[in-house]
Design a protein around this motif. Structure first.
Motif, mmCIF file in Angstrom:
data_model
loop_
_atom_site.group_PDB
_atom_site.id
_atom_site.type_symbol
_atom_site.label_atom_id
_atom_site.label_comp_id
_atom_site.label_asym_id
_atom_site.label_seq_id
_atom_site.Cartn_x
_atom_site.Cartn_y
_atom_site.Cartn_z
ATOM 1 N N ILE A 170 -26.392 -12.136 -40.351
ATOM 2 C CA ILE A 170 -25.531 -13.440 -40.963
ATOM 3 C C ILE A 170 -26.405 -13.943 -42.179
ATOM 4 O O ILE A 170 -25.555 -14.436 -43.059
ATOM 5 C CB ILE A 170 -25.228 -14.211 -39.958
ATOM 6 C CG1 ILE A 170 -23.978 -14.938 -40.392
ATOM 7 C CG2 ILE A 170 -26.337 -15.228 -39.625
ATOM 8 C CD1 ILE A 170 -23.452 -16.018 -39.461
ATOM 9 N N GLU A 171 -27.559 -13.779 -42.201
ATOM 10 C CA GLU A 171 -28.574 -14.455 -43.325
ATOM 11 C C GLU A 171 -28.046 -13.867 -44.723
ATOM 12 O O GLU A 171 -27.870 -14.514 -45.708
ATOM 13 C CB GLU A 171 -29.663 -13.877 -43.382
ATOM 14 C CG GLU A 171 -30.781 -14.469 -44.193
ATOM 15 C CD GLU A 171 -32.146 -14.056 -44.523
ATOM 16 O OE1 GLU A 171 -33.085 -14.780 -44.833
ATOM 17 O OE2 GLU A 171 -32.395 -12.911 -44.094
ATOM 18 N N LYS A 195 -24.838 -12.825 -45.516
ATOM 19 C CA LYS A 195 -23.562 -13.296 -45.681
ATOM 20 C C LYS A 195 -23.382 -14.459 -46.114
ATOM 21 O O LYS A 195 -22.491 -15.052 -46.937
ATOM 22 C CB LYS A 195 -22.587 -12.718 -44.577
ATOM 23 C CG LYS A 195 -22.764 -11.205 -44.201
ATOM 24 C CD LYS A 195 -21.417 -10.829 -43.045
ATOM 25 C CE LYS A 195 -21.696 -9.237 -43.117
ATOM 26 N NZ LYS A 195 -20.391 -8.709 -42.559
ATOM 27 N N GLU A 196 -24.244 -15.557 -45.249
ATOM 28 C CA GLU A 196 -23.964 -16.936 -45.519
ATOM 29 C C GLU A 196 -24.952 -17.207 -46.734
ATOM 30 O O GLU A 196 -25.975 -16.964 -46.835
ATOM 31 C CB GLU A 196 -24.435 -17.532 -44.228
ATOM 32 C CG GLU A 196 -24.185 -19.106 -44.178
ATOM 33 C CD GLU A 196 -23.143 -19.438 -44.523
ATOM 34 O OE1 GLU A 196 -22.786 -19.843 -45.917
ATOM 35 O OE2 GLU A 196 -21.950 -19.622 -43.660
ATOM 36 N N LYS A 197 -24.370 -17.982 -47.869
ATOM 37 C CA LYS A 197 -24.882 -18.358 -48.822
ATOM 38 C C LYS A 197 -25.075 -20.068 -48.967
ATOM 39 O O LYS A 197 -26.031 -20.391 -49.349
ATOM 40 C CB LYS A 197 -24.165 -18.322 -50.179
ATOM 41 C CG LYS A 197 -23.894 -16.502 -50.451
ATOM 42 C CD LYS A 197 -25.027 -15.813 -50.500
ATOM 43 C CE LYS A 197 -24.862 -14.163 -50.924
ATOM 44 N NZ LYS A 197 -25.295 -13.600 -49.755
ATOM 45 N N GLU A 198 -24.366 -20.704 -48.002
ATOM 46 C CA GLU A 198 -24.340 -22.139 -48.266
ATOM 47 C C GLU A 198 -25.156 -22.910 -47.094
ATOM 48 O O GLU A 198 -25.778 -23.888 -47.420
ATOM 49 C CB GLU A 198 -22.954 -22.723 -48.167
ATOM 50 C CG GLU A 198 -22.094 -22.278 -49.561
ATOM 51 C CD GLU A 198 -20.606 -22.854 -49.460
ATOM 52 O OE1 GLU A 198 -20.455 -23.685 -48.639
ATOM 53 O OE2 GLU A 198 -19.685 -22.326 -50.409
ATOM 54 N N TRP A 199 -24.828 -22.350 -45.744
ATOM 55 C CA TRP A 199 -25.959 -22.974 -44.756
ATOM 56 C C TRP A 199 -25.413 -24.358 -44.716
ATOM 57 O O TRP A 199 -26.414 -25.328 -44.602
ATOM 58 C CB TRP A 199 -27.574 -22.554 -44.970
ATOM 59 C CG TRP A 199 -27.512 -21.124 -44.328
ATOM 60 C CD1 TRP A 199 -27.767 -20.152 -45.532
ATOM 61 C CD2 TRP A 199 -27.486 -20.584 -43.578
ATOM 62 N NE1 TRP A 199 -27.824 -19.034 -44.946
ATOM 63 C CE2 TRP A 199 -27.963 -19.105 -43.658
ATOM 64 C CE3 TRP A 199 -27.513 -20.827 -41.812
ATOM 65 C CZ2 TRP A 199 -27.936 -18.210 -42.702
ATOM 66 C CZ3 TRP A 199 -27.791 -20.039 -40.920
ATOM 67 C CH2 TRP A 199 -27.644 -18.407 -41.241
ATOM 68 N N ARG A 242 -31.284 -22.241 -41.213
ATOM 69 C CA ARG A 242 -31.424 -21.095 -41.782
ATOM 70 C C ARG A 242 -32.745 -20.071 -41.316
ATOM 71 O O ARG A 242 -32.516 -19.033 -41.229
ATOM 72 C CB ARG A 242 -31.403 -21.234 -43.231
ATOM 73 C CG ARG A 242 -31.529 -19.947 -43.919
ATOM 74 C CD ARG A 242 -31.064 -20.168 -45.407
ATOM 75 N NE ARG A 242 -31.057 -19.103 -46.242
ATOM 76 C CZ ARG A 242 -30.519 -19.169 -47.583
ATOM 77 N NH1 ARG A 242 -30.469 -20.286 -48.222
ATOM 78 N NH2 ARG A 242 -30.435 -17.891 -48.301
ATOM 79 N N TRP A 299 -20.053 -14.537 -37.691
ATOM 80 C CA TRP A 299 -19.522 -14.440 -39.190
ATOM 81 C C TRP A 299 -17.919 -14.005 -39.096
ATOM 82 O O TRP A 299 -17.178 -14.721 -39.724
ATOM 83 C CB TRP A 299 -20.476 -13.389 -40.097
ATOM 84 C CG TRP A 299 -19.808 -13.678 -41.502
ATOM 85 C CD1 TRP A 299 -18.812 -12.402 -41.980
ATOM 86 C CD2 TRP A 299 -19.822 -14.604 -42.569
ATOM 87 N NE1 TRP A 299 -18.699 -12.888 -43.503
ATOM 88 C CE2 TRP A 299 -19.282 -13.965 -43.708
ATOM 89 C CE3 TRP A 299 -20.580 -15.753 -42.641
ATOM 90 C CZ2 TRP A 299 -19.173 -14.765 -44.977
ATOM 91 C CZ3 TRP A 299 -20.502 -16.468 -43.929
ATOM 92 C CH2 TRP A 299 -19.768 -16.122 -44.980
ATOM 93 N N TYR A 305 -26.398 -21.710 -35.883
ATOM 94 C CA TYR A 305 -25.830 -21.486 -37.159
ATOM 95 C C TYR A 305 -25.410 -22.734 -37.739
ATOM 96 O O TYR A 305 -25.368 -22.812 -38.860
ATOM 97 C CB TYR A 305 -24.925 -20.212 -36.984
ATOM 98 C CG TYR A 305 -23.917 -20.006 -38.306
ATOM 99 C CD1 TYR A 305 -24.375 -19.605 -39.436
ATOM 100 C CD2 TYR A 305 -22.857 -20.577 -38.056
ATOM 101 C CE1 TYR A 305 -23.506 -19.193 -40.404
ATOM 102 C CE2 TYR A 305 -21.816 -20.345 -39.312
ATOM 103 C CZ TYR A 305 -22.053 -19.710 -40.186
ATOM 104 O OH TYR A 305 -21.263 -19.813 -41.415
ATOM 105 N N HIS A 362 -14.259 -16.255 -39.362
ATOM 106 C CA HIS A 362 -13.268 -15.973 -40.535
ATOM 107 C C HIS A 362 -12.021 -15.690 -39.856
ATOM 108 O O HIS A 362 -10.986 -15.161 -40.474
ATOM 109 C CB HIS A 362 -13.949 -15.077 -41.396
ATOM 110 C CG HIS A 362 -15.197 -15.708 -42.282
ATOM 111 N ND1 HIS A 362 -16.173 -15.810 -41.744
ATOM 112 C CD2 HIS A 362 -15.047 -16.124 -43.354
ATOM 113 C CE1 HIS A 362 -16.946 -16.548 -42.809
ATOM 114 N NE2 HIS A 362 -16.060 -16.846 -43.861
#
Length: 533
Positions: free
Chosen positions: A82-83, A85-89, A74, A40, A69, A44
């Protein structure tokens, strides 16, 4: 301390020894040390990232994790950092290239291998091509995948430098292969609009003048403190996530948990890829030790690179020179192919690591990380000093260590004397320095603290060996006498260097006979003397 039976009731998760596929580890509920937060942070930080770590340090597993990833899997990341933090996948097309199979190849073979690995990636996306130039074909593949999926492409390159490492000491061969690889990687910059993320791993950072001139937009995170623990297992991770395995190991070894943790630390810990840095364990060795319940030399036995020993010969590196080095930060990025010193290669390969940093002088202190590396290196260097296949050598050293442990120094030196009489010698065995380095290797193999050519205010003592029981000051002479060696040890001035040790000091004078190629006589605190008749 817990018994083995207690551990069996606990049903420890299977250890992923030798498994470098993230999906396999997660699908089979094996032990996984969570490194997903670094992914993550990386994506960034920059679009193009390079990470250098030694072999068998978890780089391939990390690449595999990034692949899962970006492929939007997911379910594999349930419960990991990371699950949250990541909303869109979002699913992206991923091209992955493993260069580790491109070793020991001539120019034409390497080009064929690149076409083969390109074809494998093409097939995954239902594409085909008959372009023979690898760089053109890679650019074609990236643009075609982008057009077919409508999404930017992720490119992952594992062990990018593998085809070059084994020829780093051969100037002619290196130049030809480097051109092939430089051309192959060039589209990664040209195809920028079609790329989502590019990640390269390797052991070395080949110079700015060669491959990286094509990829000057790469962000090198190898010595970034935020990524110090991106590969390997930290001491904190071991104690928190592998606690039951430590108990299990202790049970088999019949030692306490604290003793087990200390033994594992001495054997496999000690890596720092920047400063400051948490203590990092070699993951390959640690997992194997937990699986076998033995503190063996796993990383070294999995293959010492021939290029490293070749380069040490090329630079005439003395075994005692490997320890206690200092280097500027610029040395770590020195062009591998035009090195003036072997320090960068030793560091990048994992044989020495950062032990301190002085902000005023901007000097890094480098040293051998742990006992596994010390013993492994010395075993590999010994044939340069004793021309032997080393049969029975380790047995002799084990017996010498037992004699030292029992304070029987005469027996220790008798064993060494007898051993040296039985082995053929190298041609250059006629200098004091040769014997000094040979003894340094042998005492290092006993796994104890050894220093060579230790300077004192009034002179120097050839060797110092420190055990838990005593401090041994060893002086060597060639074709003279043990008595002459003893006279040279200025105990008063020398001992002052080690006043903090508060250990009893033992003086040992040793004389070598260059004709007989062994020790002729020795003295220990002037109380014992032995001669060959």
């Amino acid at each position: 301390k817990k018994s083995t039976n207690d551990m069996e009731k606990k049903q420890l998760k299977r250890l992923p020894v030798g498994i470098q596929t993230f999906s396999e580890i997660r699908s089979n509920d094996m032990l996984y040390i969570d490194k997903t937060e670094y992914i993550w942070n990386m994506i960034h930080l920059s679009k193009y990232i390079f990470l250098s770590r030694p072999r068998r340090f978890g780089k391939s597993l990390f690449v595999s994790t990034i692949q899962s990833y970006f492929e939007g899997k997911r379910e594999l990341f349930k419960g990991l950092a990371i699950e949250e933090k990541e909303k869109e996948w979002t699913e992206y097309p991923v091209l992955r290239f493993d260069m580790s199979l491109g070793k020991h190849m001539e120019k034409e073979q390497l080009e064929s291998y690149l076409l083969f690995t390109l074809e494998n990636n093409e097939r995954r996306f239902g594409l085909s091509s008959d372009i023979k130039a690898p760089n053109v074909r890679l650019a074609n593949l990236i643009t075609n995948v982008y057009e077919k999926t409508g999404k930017q492409v992720v490119v992952l390159i594992d062990e990018y430098d593998a085809p070059l490492l084994d020829v780093v000491h051969e100037d002619g061969q290196l130049s030809a292969l480097r051109n092939v690889m430089r051309n192959f990687y060039s589209p990664l910059k040209a195809c920028d609009p079609y790329l989502k993320f590019v990640f390269l791993t390797g052991i070395t950072k080949f110079s700015q003048l060669s491959i990286f001139s094509e990829l000057n937009n790469l962000k090198n995170i190898s010595m970034n403190p935020d990524y110090a623990a991106v590969c390997g297992i930290t001491k904190e991770e071991m104690l928190a996530r592998m606690s039951d395995y430590i108990d299990d190991y202790a049970g088999y070894q019949q030692i306490t948990r604290d003793e087990a943790a200390e033994e594992l630390r001495m054997q496999y810990d000690g890596y720092h890829f920047t400063w400051p840095s948490p203590d990092v364990f070699n993951p390959f060795s640690l997992l194997n030790a937990f699986q076998d319940h033995e503190p063996n030399s796993y990383w070294f036995e999995s293959g010492t690179p021939t290029y490293l020993i070749e380069m040490m010969r090329k630079f005439n590196v003395l075994p005692s020179d490997i320890k206690h080095q200092e280097a500027m930060a610029s040395a770590f990025d020195a062009p591998t192919e035009s090195m003036k010193s072997i320090t960068p290669l030793l560091y990048q390969s994992g044989y020495i690591t950062i032990k301190n940093y002085n902000r005023l002088s901007r000097l890094y202190t480098l040293d051998i990380p742990n006992r596994e590396i010390l013993v492994g290196l010395m075993e590999n260097l010994l044939p340069n000093y004793v021309d032997t296949t080393w049969e029975g050598g380790m047995t002799t050293i084990a017996r010498m260590y037992r004699a030292l442990y029992n304070d029987d120094l005469d027996e220790m030196l008798r064993l060494l004397q007898a051993y040296l009489l039985t082995v053929p010698y190298c041609n250059n065995a006629d200098s004091e320095g040769h014997y000094q380095q040979m003894l340094y290797i042998i005492f290092s193999l006993m796994g104890r603290y050894v220093e060579v050519e230790v300077h004192t205010p009034t002179g120097r003592v050839d060797m110092v060996m420190r055990t838990q029981k005593a401090l041994y000051l060893i002086e060597l002479k060639l074709n003279r006498s043990a008595e002459a060696a003893m006279r040279q040890i200025d105990l008063k001035d020398y001992a002052s260097k080690f006043t903090l040790d508060r250990l009893p000091t033992v003086k040992i004078g040793i004389n070598f006979d260059s004709e007989k190629h062994t020790i002729s006589d020795w003295e220990i605190e002037k109380s014992s003397k032995t001669k060959i008749q």
